[in-house]
Design a protein around this motif. Structure first.
Motif, PDB file in Angstrom:
ATOM      1  N   LEU A 121       0.791  -1.228   0.000  1.00 23.19           N
ATOM      2  CA  LEU A 121       0.000   0.000   0.000  1.00 23.19           C
ATOM      3  C   LEU A 121       0.820   1.273   0.000  1.00 23.19           C
ATOM      4  O   LEU A 121       0.390   2.282  -0.571  1.00 23.19           O
ATOM      5  CB  LEU A 121      -0.930   0.017   1.223  1.00 23.19           C
ATOM      6  N   VAL A 122       1.992   1.259   0.644  1.00 24.95           N
ATOM      7  CA  VAL A 122       2.729   2.510   0.818  1.00 24.95           C
ATOM      8  C   VAL A 122       4.026   2.503   0.005  1.00 24.95           C
ATOM      9  O   VAL A 122       4.592   1.436  -0.262  1.00 24.95           O
ATOM     10  CB  VAL A 122       3.034   2.767   2.309  1.00 24.95           C
ATOM     11  N   PRO A 123       4.534   3.681  -0.365  1.00 23.91           N
ATOM     12  CA  PRO A 123       5.739   3.745  -1.195  1.00 23.91           C
ATOM     13  C   PRO A 123       7.037   3.731  -0.401  1.00 23.91           C
ATOM     14  O   PRO A 123       8.112   3.611  -0.984  1.00 23.91           O
ATOM     15  CB  PRO A 123       5.578   5.097  -1.898  1.00 23.91           C
ATOM     16  N   CYS A 124       6.964   3.856   0.911  1.00 22.39           N
ATOM     17  CA  CYS A 124       8.179   4.044   1.701  1.00 22.39           C
ATOM     18  C   CYS A 124       8.764   2.715   2.193  1.00 22.39           C
ATOM     19  O   CYS A 124       8.226   1.640   1.943  1.00 22.39           O
ATOM     20  CB  CYS A 124       7.897   4.960   2.889  1.00 22.39           C
ATOM     21  N   LYS A 125       9.875   2.820   2.899  1.00 21.00           N
ATOM     22  CA  LYS A 125      10.518   1.656   3.494  1.00 21.00           C
ATOM     23  C   LYS A 125       9.722   1.220   4.715  1.00 21.00           C
ATOM     24  O   LYS A 125       9.157   2.062   5.430  1.00 21.00           O
ATOM     25  CB  LYS A 125      11.952   2.004   3.895  1.00 21.00           C
ATOM     26  N   ILE A 126       9.707  -0.090   4.958  1.00 23.20           N
ATOM     27  CA  ILE A 126       8.883  -0.623   6.042  1.00 23.20           C
ATOM     28  C   ILE A 126       9.732  -1.468   6.993  1.00 23.20           C
ATOM     29  O   ILE A 126      10.526  -2.310   6.570  1.00 23.20           O
ATOM     30  CB  ILE A 126       7.741  -1.510   5.501  1.00 23.20           C
ATOM     31  N   ALA A 127       9.540  -1.224   8.281  1.00 20.52           N
ATOM     32  CA  ALA A 127      10.095  -2.099   9.317  1.00 20.52           C
ATOM     33  C   ALA A 127       9.002  -2.333  10.353  1.00 20.52           C
ATOM     34  O   ALA A 127       8.064  -1.526  10.475  1.00 20.52           O
ATOM     35  CB  ALA A 127      11.323  -1.487   9.969  1.00 20.52           C
ATOM     36  N   LYS A 128       9.120  -3.433  11.045  1.00 18.24           N
ATOM     37  CA  LYS A 128       8.216  -3.701  12.165  1.00 18.24           C
ATOM     38  C   LYS A 128       9.069  -3.859  13.413  1.00 18.24           C
ATOM     39  O   LYS A 128      10.061  -4.593  13.408  1.00 18.24           O
ATOM     40  CB  LYS A 128       7.383  -4.961  11.895  1.00 18.24           C
ATOM     41  N   VAL A 129       8.708  -3.148  14.447  1.00 18.33           N
ATOM     42  CA  VAL A 129       9.434  -3.191  15.712  1.00 18.33           C
ATOM     43  C   VAL A 129       8.443  -3.550  16.808  1.00 18.33           C
ATOM     44  O   VAL A 129       7.388  -2.928  16.915  1.00 18.33           O
ATOM     45  CB  VAL A 129      10.090  -1.820  16.007  1.00 18.33           C
ATOM     46  N   ILE A 130       8.770  -4.577  17.583  1.00 16.11           N
ATOM     47  CA  ILE A 130       7.904  -4.976  18.698  1.00 16.11           C
ATOM     48  C   ILE A 130       8.605  -4.602  19.991  1.00 16.11           C
ATOM     49  O   ILE A 130       9.555  -5.273  20.426  1.00 16.11           O
ATOM     50  CB  ILE A 130       7.596  -6.486  18.670  1.00 16.11           C
ATOM     51  N   PRO A 131       8.166  -3.510  20.632  1.00 13.58           N
ATOM     52  CA  PRO A 131       8.804  -3.087  21.872  1.00 13.58           C
ATOM     53  C   PRO A 131       8.268  -3.877  23.064  1.00 13.58           C
ATOM     54  O   PRO A 131       7.385  -4.735  22.927  1.00 13.58           O
ATOM     55  CB  PRO A 131       8.428  -1.613  21.969  1.00 13.58           C
ATOM     56  N   SER A 132       8.818  -3.564  24.228  1.00 13.41           N
ATOM     57  CA  SER A 132       8.398  -4.203  25.482  1.00 13.41           C
ATOM     58  C   SER A 132       8.282  -3.128  26.542  1.00 13.41           C
ATOM     59  O   SER A 132       8.975  -2.104  26.492  1.00 13.41           O
ATOM     60  CB  SER A 132       9.422  -5.257  25.913  1.00 13.41           C
ATOM     61  N   VAL A 133       7.426  -3.356  27.519  1.00 11.79           N
ATOM     62  CA  VAL A 133       7.298  -2.414  28.626  1.00 11.79           C
ATOM     63  C   VAL A 133       8.634  -2.240  29.340  1.00 11.79           C
ATOM     64  O   VAL A 133       8.902  -1.190  29.941  1.00 11.79           O
ATOM     65  CB  VAL A 133       6.190  -2.873  29.601  1.00 11.79           C
ATOM     66  N   THR A 134       9.514  -3.237  29.246  1.00  9.42           N
ATOM     67  CA  THR A 134      10.832  -3.133  29.883  1.00  9.42           C
ATOM     68  C   THR A 134      11.703  -2.060  29.237  1.00  9.42           C
ATOM     69  O   THR A 134      12.680  -1.604  29.840  1.00  9.42           O
ATOM     70  CB  THR A 134      11.575  -4.481  29.832  1.00  9.42           C
ATOM     71  N   ASN A 135      11.359  -1.643  28.022  1.00  8.41           N
ATOM     72  CA  ASN A 135      12.125  -0.582  27.370  1.00  8.41           C
ATOM     73  C   ASN A 135      12.018   0.733  28.135  1.00  8.41           C
ATOM     74  O   ASN A 135      12.863   1.623  27.971  1.00  8.41           O
ATOM     75  CB  ASN A 135      11.643  -0.358  25.935  1.00  8.41           C
ATOM     76  N   PHE A 136      10.992   0.872  28.961  1.00  9.89           N
ATOM     77  CA  PHE A 136      10.812   2.086  29.760  1.00  9.89           C
ATOM     78  C   PHE A 136      11.985   2.294  30.713  1.00  9.89           C
ATOM     79  O   PHE A 136      12.327   3.424  31.061  1.00  9.89           O
ATOM     80  CB  PHE A 136       9.498   2.020  30.544  1.00  9.89           C
ATOM     81  N   VAL A 137      12.603   1.190  31.142  1.00 10.35           N
ATOM     82  CA  VAL A 137      13.780   1.272  32.014  1.00 10.35           C
ATOM     83  C   VAL A 137      15.033   0.880  31.236  1.00 10.35           C
ATOM     84  O   VAL A 137      16.022   0.427  31.809  1.00 10.35           O
ATOM     85  CB  VAL A 137      13.609   0.417  33.288  1.00 10.35           C
ATOM     86  N   TRP A 138      14.983   1.068  29.898  1.00 10.85           N
ATOM     87  CA  TRP A 138      16.121   0.849  29.002  1.00 10.85           C
ATOM     88  C   TRP A 138      16.651  -0.574  29.126  1.00 10.85           C
ATOM     89  O   TRP A 138      17.858  -0.814  29.207  1.00 10.85           O
ATOM     90  CB  TRP A 138      17.238   1.856  29.292  1.00 10.85           C
TER      91      TRP A 138
END
Length: 279
Positions: free
Chosen positions: A107-124
């Protein structure tokens, strides 16, 4: 580099705050929008220099990296809003696991990535899962993973493993927090220990166990062997857990995968129409 965030709910706001607090991004690099503008504006006011736009298209039009942090059923509507302003050189980053790379690349013309974060990222801490589309170049990977490294350990994976690795990295904190809660509640009801004391001890234990399994280089089996003396209290309790939890996590994984498959089917219908599913 300007970084946009569309959607400032729980995970969108967590990423914004973590990137700023860790020094990964300066607030003046960040542009945000949300279905409810007042919510985006409230976040922007906390970080001088951050901009809250009134439309998603406005956010996308000024972003080099664009994080799409909306619920699965909102994706098609938001993508339709963005199509007139998206450019081939932009990197669009989805954080929603059931939305497939193929859904977006068609659907889109741009580059695509998927990132699945975690609540633990809040504390790096913890992992951030990275899945890349066919248009991504090596420099795009490096740029994104360098950014994510401020708040996590970027972990490239293949898309077919998104669900199971998400179970471990993103759902896992909720699962193990639930087990800690059950452990604490049992301790309180059986012994009368103050709940806040039990929570503090159990939380410190969980942190220490995580360090043993990472920095300490021990395996889960190693930790059990070091704690459980044959014929001792821990060994007897582990036997109980082995009996009572037999198959529980298999059923848990089957449950998350079933819901994931249902969500993918719904999103596919949103993107392509119900006839794709033979309906």
């Amino acid at each position: 580099m300007n970084v946009g965030f569309i959607g400032t709910g729980a995970m969108g706001s967590l990423l914004i705050e973590a990137f700023v607090a860790s020094g990964a991004l300066d607030p003046c690099q960040i542009v945000i929008s949300n279905r409810t503008h007042a919510k985006a504006q409230a976040i922007a006011e906390r970080f001088p220099g951050m901009r809250a736009e009134r439309s998603n298209a406005s956010t996308a039009s000024v972003s080099d990296l664009l994080f799409l942090c909306v619920k699965p059923h909102e994706y098609k509507k938001v993508i339709d809003e963005l199509l007139p302003v998206l450019r081939p050189e932009q990197l669009l980053i989805s954080i929603t696991s059931p939305v497939l790379i193929g859904h977006l690349e068609e659907l889109v013309p741009c580059k695509i990535a998927k990132v699945i974060p975690s609540v633990t990222n809040f504390v790096w801490s913890g992992a951030t899962l990275c899945i890349y589309g066919t248009r991504i170049a090596e420099e795009d990977r490096i740029m994104l993973e360098d950014l994510l490294a401020f708040i996590s350990e970027p972990l490239p994976i293949e898309e077919p493993y998104t669900r199971i690795v998400s179970d471990l990295s993103s759902c896992g904190p909720a699962f193990f927090a639930y087990l800690v809660e059950q452990f604490v509640d049992a301790a309180v009801s059986e012994t009368g220990i103050a709940r806040e004391d039990a929570v503090k001890v159990a939380s410190s234990m969980l942190l220490g166990t995580g360090l043993l399994l990472t920095e300490g280089g021990l395996s889960p089996e190693d930790v059990q062997r070091r704690v459980a003396v044959p014929g001792g209290i821990t060994a007897q309790a582990l036997q109980l857990l082995n009996r009572e939890l037999d198959g529980t996590f298999n059923r848990l994984i089957r449950t998350t995968h079933k819901k994931f498959d249902e969500d993918v089917a719904k999103i596919t219908a949103d993107f392509y129409g119900e006839e794709v599913n033979g309906q």
